[in-house]
Structures are given as C-alpha cells and as structure tokens.
Design a protein around this motif. Sequence first.
Motif, short mmCIF file in Angstrom:
data_model
loop_
_atom_site.label_atom_id
_atom_site.label_comp_id
_atom_site.label_asym_id
_atom_site.label_seq_id
_atom_site.Cartn_x
_atom_site.Cartn_y
_atom_site.Cartn_z
N LEU A 118 0.79 -1.12 -0.09
CA LEU A 118 -0.10 0.11 -0.22
C LEU A 118 0.80 1.42 0.09
O LEU A 118 0.52 2.29 -0.53
N GLU A 119 2.22 1.31 0.58
CA GLU A 119 2.99 2.33 0.62
C GLU A 119 4.00 2.40 0.07
O GLU A 119 4.89 3.14 -0.05
N GLY A 120 4.56 1.12 -0.37
CA GLY A 120 5.90 0.84 -1.06
C GLY A 120 6.92 0.77 -0.12
O GLY A 120 8.19 1.13 -0.39
N ALA A 121 6.67 0.56 1.23
CA ALA A 121 7.76 0.93 2.42
C ALA A 121 8.13 -0.65 2.30
O ALA A 121 7.65 -1.76 2.54
N LYS A 122 9.72 -0.61 2.40
CA LYS A 122 10.38 -2.12 2.48
C LYS A 122 10.48 -2.38 3.66
O LYS A 122 10.36 -1.48 4.68
N PRO A 123 10.47 -3.90 3.93
CA PRO A 123 10.84 -4.45 5.35
C PRO A 123 12.18 -4.00 5.89
O PRO A 123 13.10 -3.71 5.46
N THR A 124 11.90 -4.07 7.29
CA THR A 124 13.17 -3.68 8.19
C THR A 124 13.81 -5.04 8.56
O THR A 124 13.21 -5.92 8.60
N GLU A 125 15.02 -4.70 9.08
CA GLU A 125 15.66 -5.95 9.58
C GLU A 125 14.85 -6.19 10.88
O GLU A 125 14.90 -7.84 10.98
N LYS A 126 14.49 -5.71 11.64
CA LYS A 126 13.60 -5.93 12.81
C LYS A 126 12.30 -6.83 12.46
O LYS A 126 12.08 -7.78 13.15
N GLN A 127 11.74 -6.55 11.38
CA GLN A 127 10.66 -7.28 10.82
C GLN A 127 10.92 -8.65 10.36
O GLN A 127 10.41 -9.57 10.77
N TYR A 128 12.33 -8.65 9.81
CA TYR A 128 12.60 -10.15 9.42
C TYR A 128 13.20 -10.91 10.73
O TYR A 128 12.77 -11.93 10.58
N LYS A 129 13.60 -10.31 11.62
CA LYS A 129 14.07 -11.02 12.81
C LYS A 129 12.61 -11.55 13.54
O LYS A 129 12.41 -12.51 14.18
N ALA A 130 11.52 -10.71 13.50
CA ALA A 130 10.50 -11.27 14.09
C ALA A 130 9.74 -12.40 13.20
O ALA A 130 9.27 -13.21 14.04
N ILE A 131 9.91 -12.44 12.13
CA ILE A 131 9.58 -13.75 11.31
C ILE A 131 10.53 -14.97 11.85
O ILE A 131 9.89 -16.03 12.08
N ASP A 132 11.88 -14.73 11.84
CA ASP A 132 12.59 -15.79 12.41
C ASP A 132 12.21 -16.23 13.74
O ASP A 132 12.21 -17.38 14.05
N GLU A 133 11.88 -15.19 14.58
CA GLU A 133 11.71 -15.70 16.01
C GLU A 133 10.18 -16.55 15.86
O GLU A 133 9.95 -17.33 16.72
N ALA A 134 9.20 -16.14 15.12
CA ALA A 134 8.00 -16.83 14.93
C ALA A 134 8.37 -18.23 14.49
O ALA A 134 7.67 -19.27 14.70
N TYR A 135 9.31 -18.42 13.48
CA TYR A 135 9.70 -19.78 13.04
C TYR A 135 10.24 -20.52 14.27
O TYR A 135 9.79 -21.80 14.30
N GLY A 136 10.89 -19.86 15.26
CA GLY A 136 11.34 -20.52 16.32
C GLY A 136 10.15 -21.23 17.02
O GLY A 136 10.13 -22.44 17.70
N PHE A 137 9.25 -20.35 17.27
CA PHE A 137 8.03 -20.71 18.08
C PHE A 137 7.30 -21.92 17.31
O PHE A 137 7.01 -22.87 18.11
N LEU A 138 7.04 -22.08 16.04
CA LEU A 138 6.63 -22.93 15.34
C LEU A 138 7.19 -24.13 15.18
O LEU A 138 6.84 -25.14 15.48
#
Length: 430
Positions: A118-138
């Motif tokens: 919607l805004e053309g805003a690229k992901p941040t390193e923090k957001q990628y780390k949040a995904i990796d954390e979620a992988y850890g939970f799963l």
Amino acid sequence: MVKLYKLDASPPARACMMACDLFSVPAEMVDCNIIVGEHMTPDFLKKNPTHTIPVLEDGDLIIHDSHAILMYLADVYGKQDSLYPKDLKQRALVNQKMFFNSSILFPRLRNISSPLLLEGAKPTEKQYKAIDEAYGFLEEFLSRNKYVAGNKMTIADIAAYATSSTLGIMLELDVKKYPKIEAWHKEMAKQSFAQKQNAAGRQEFKRVYDDLMSKMVKLYKLNGSPPARACMMACDLFNVPAEMVDCNILTGEHMTPDFLKKNPLHTIPVLEDGDLIIHDSHAILMYLADVYGKQDSLYPKDLKQRALVNQKMFFNSSILFPRLRNITYPLFIEGAKPTEKLYKAIDEAYGFLEEFLSRNKYLAGNNMTIADIAAYATSSSLGILLELDVKKYPKIEAWHKEMAKQSFAQKQNAAGNQELKRLYDNLMSK
C-alpha cells in the motif's frame, strides 16, 4: 451455496479455500481485488466494515475472519471429527494454535506485506527477525507433535500452513535450523487441497512481492555513521521505498568482494537503485531529493538557490565531516587517541557553522534543505567529541534544537548518535 470473497494471493483466503476443498463445501468463489480497492466499495463494507478478506456469506450469516470461517466450515461441513475435535480439551488445543496464527504468525507477514503493497515501504531488519522468531515458536510446537495441535492434522494446520508457506517468500526458511517446519511443510504440500488451493496463490503472492521489492532502492548503512544517518533521514523525509542493509565496518563487512564491487572506496553509505550505485552521502542526498522530493525548497530547482545548497553540502564534505573522521577513524580502527590539535579543528569548524547560521535560520537560507540534513548528522555527532559551548555558539544550539524536533531526525538520527557516543566513550575510557 455459500459465497467466499477471496484473493488467491492472500494466505487467510487460501486457508479458507483449502478448507472448502477439504470439506467439499458448495461454495461460490468471488474474487475481491484489494489492490484495486474492491474491498472498499459500499457493498463490501456492509459485509465487512474492517474491509479485509476473506469473507464468508452463508444466507444471512456473514463471517469476516479466516479462523472463524474455518471453525464454522469444520462444524457445518466437516465429516472427520479429528480436523476440529468435538472433545473440548482437544478443541481448546486447536483453538490455541488458531490464535497463535492469528496473533503471531500472520501479523508478522502482514506487517511487511501491507506497508509494502500500500505504501511501497520496504521491510526492516527488525521485521525479518520477528519472522525468524515466529519460526522458532513454530519449530518448538512441531518438535512436540507431528502437527501443530497434536499428532493429527487439524484446521490449525491449514491456517498456519497458508501463512507459513508464504512467510518463506519473505524470509527463506533455514531448513537446518528448522527441520520440523520443513518436514511439516512437505507433508502439508502433498495434500490435494493444498496443491489445488494454496500453491498457485502462493506463487501469485511471490510474483507481486518480488516485483515490489525489485523496485526499491537499497541503502547500505551503519547507524553510528553520520553520513549514513543523513541518507536515512532523507529516505524518511522523502518517503523513499528503501531497504536498509546494515554494513558493519568494524567487523570488515565493507571489505568483502561483493561490497568492493559496489564501492571500491569501501565507505558507507552506498545507495543501490537498480543498476545505479552511488557511494557518497551528499550525492545520494541530491539524487533522492531530485527523484523523490516533492518540496522544491529542500533542493531548489532554481540554479542560484541550488548553488548555495551545493556550497554548504561541500562545506560538510570538506570541512565538517573530515574533522569528525580525523578523530573517529584512527580511534575506532587503530585505537589512536585524539590530539588537542584535532579538537581545536572541531572548534574552528563550529565557528564557521555559527557564522553561516548568523546570516540565515538554516545553512543555505531561511528554509531547510538537504544541506541541513547532511550537516546536522555531522554536527550532532561532533558534539560527542567536543561538547558545544552554547554561550559561544548560540545559533548552532538553536539550529540543533530545531533539527532535533523533526520526526525524521528523531527516528533516524537520535539512536545512531547514541550508538556512536557509546562506542566513542568506551574506546576513550580505555
């Protein structure tokens, strides 16, 4: 026949499409393209004020959350009790994992996809780390059972698989680190409902995601670096769709063959925009202002006014920043402490800056320009090396306060300046 309003690229919609296939639901699939705003029409908003997809319409019943839809479909059309157990304890475990997908897995996908789309805003390193954390939970959940909520597949697996298989587009799954997720992915991908209702939509999501990511610039930066922070502030100010890539010069990341191809000078920041690579912060600021700037005052088109801005950009490049680098580089790289002469050079630079600011509110006139962004990033860091004498330099102090109030400075300069201070103080104490 029920109606399911969906978009194939949407993971929640695909979860419901998979459930409709699995439970043999007599459903009419109605495409709703959020990219062109079909979810914001008056008719759709009557069905779902939160304007999200999917939406299930069954007579006078309308459900607008994918998890609630999955539960409803399982209860009404499910023939296998194992997919959504009637036993309340077993059902509670399934519900628990449904909310895990709703509150943890999917938001970490949406936090990237929605701003990007919607805004053309690229992901941040923090957001990628949040995904990796979620992988850890799963991974932990799947280390206890074959499936998410037990040893039998349930609707919780359908919801989580739709999300997780899509998260892998944003952050590739490390199969060595997460072998249980990898095995579960393979098991789910074999299911006919996943092959028919998830695979193509996932590829559609990937196509859109990759296309949007390819249009974004990359800024290689280090938060403690004043020139990098100047470019980060400009990206924020101009709403540049930029991917911020950390490059730690203290650990030698700027000396890798790949980075040296981008910048033989091995300095940061570096801006990469397709096949264009710029490796000077001032040139980057000028380019961003020309391409993304909407306010002419920040980098005037008038050639006389622009010349005054360029003059102050070179003042930062040739006088202000070198007097900072002459101290930080030997200290950080060689452990050499500053001399009194180097501190006097900073004080002299303060004098020049005070004189310029005695003539105008900002460096190149009475409007803020990119010259102020460049010089403020440097000057705010110089204060770490030699504290500004506010009585001697009141104009600089007033200018500092004005710049510090700007949202782009608060978001992109303040923390990096503190990081530089922490490193400088630590090395000086030794």
